[in-house]
Design an enzyme around this catalytic site. Structure first.
Site, PDB file in Angstrom:
ATOM      1  NE  ARG A 127      33.537 -96.176 113.805  1.00 53.80           N
ATOM      2  CZ  ARG A 127      33.723 -97.484 113.595  1.00 53.80           C
ATOM      3  NH1 ARG A 127      34.892 -97.935 113.177  1.00 53.80           N
ATOM      4  NH2 ARG A 127      32.735 -98.335 113.789  1.00 53.80           N
ATOM      5  CG  HIS A 187      28.885 -89.664 111.217  1.00 52.64           C
ATOM      6  ND1 HIS A 187      27.613 -90.076 111.574  1.00 52.64           N
ATOM      7  CD2 HIS A 187      29.735 -90.385 112.001  1.00 52.64           C
ATOM      8  CE1 HIS A 187      27.693 -90.994 112.526  1.00 52.64           C
ATOM      9  NE2 HIS A 187      28.968 -91.193 112.803  1.00 52.64           N
TER      10      HIS A 187
END
Length: 297
Positions: free
Chosen positions: A44, A173
């Site tokens: 991320r 994700h």
């Protein structure tokens, strides 16, 4: 794509710091062994770096005086594991001082994070430079979990990334955890999102009550949140993805077809993810090789 024209190459450090990749991988591995949330955090972090001023390690800079840096912008306050990059940098500096950029270390660490989670590996092009500017105000440019498909498409295309890149990179994700605030608006009983599976929404309401919510309440992105797999795409097809921006991928024919393809073929997801990661991590910025990843030279 490449604003500063730094051409990246696979053998960039071959002569100047041949052991860099090995040292970085070992640092990531050691940290992940102690804290299983590290791989998701590094992936991320790299994504959030690349989407603001290119992959220039601007996300690593500390705020200084009146200048609030990217890491203190609202979407980034939940970034963590910066110490992993610091540790890798420290070890690389001992061996090859002033050679390996923080931006390259973060790009390599993101790849290592995927591999450690059972995902594919790839050769990372290197030669990025570190930027000298980092502004919290610019984090509004990051794609939000509330975005619809046209907002997502615009955010990605502004950075030279296609609908296929959007579909493939969203698969990141498959790793990690989401705080209630990032999906709360979808589960409010008075105006629940019609695209969310009703029993799934009910289970999320139990985790995320409107009153008396636990400080760090939230949900894992998928049931195998420490494993890099294609479960995320299967969940989207069941209406069980957490973010509106994940579910939105079904609202355009191109991304919808890719979601189905990736859900049915782990291999085609892996191949697309690798291709899109190389593309995203080649968005250039940066001017220097920082000595300390948290401060400009």
């Amino acid at each position: 794509m490449s604003s500063s024209g730094n051409a990246l190459s696979l053998n960039y450090y071959e002569k100047t710091c041949p052991d860099a990749e090995w040292i970085i991988a070992a640092a990531v591995k050691a940290a992940a062994a102690k804290d299983k949330t590290v791989p998701a955090a590094l992936l991320r972090m790299h994504f959030h770096d690349c989407f603001i001023r290119g992959c220039d390690a601007s996300v690593l800079l500390n705020s200084k005086g009146s200048n609030k840096a990217e890491k203190d912008g609202p979407p980034n306050v939940s970034l963590h594991a910066f110490y992993v990059i610091d540790n890798a940098k420290k070890q690389v500096e001992t061996l090859c001082p002033g050679v390996v950029s923080c931006a390259d270390i973060l790009a390599l660490a993101a790849r290592d994070a995927v591999v450690l989670s059972g995902g594919p590996t790839w050769d990372v092009p290197k030669g990025r430079k570190d930027g000298r500017t980092s502004k919290a105000s610019e984090t509004v440019q990051l794609p939000a979990p509330t975005f619809n498909i046209s907002q997502l498409q615009q955010s990605f295309s502004q950075r030279g990334l296609s609908m296929e890149d959007l579909a493939a990179l969203s698969g990141g994700h498959t790793l990690g955890f989401a705080h209630c605030s990032s999906f709360q608006s979808r589960i409010n009983t008075n105006n629940a999102d019609p695209t969310i599976n009703p029993s799934f929404a009910e289970s999320l309401r139990n985790i995320c009550p409107i009153h008396n919510q636990a400080k760090n309440a939230g949900a894992n992105m998928d049931a195998s949140s420490a494993t890099f797999d294609n479960t995320y795409y299967k969940l989207i097809l069941q209406g069980k993805s957490l973010f509106a921006s994940d579910q939105a991928l079904l609202s355009h024919p191109e991304t919808k077809n890719l979601i189905s393809k990736f859900a049915s073929s782990h291999q085609s997801f892996n191949e697309a993810f690798v291709k899109s990661m190389i593309k995203m991590s080649s968005i250039n910025g940066g001017q220097e090789v920082r000595k300390d990843c948290r401060v400009v030279n």
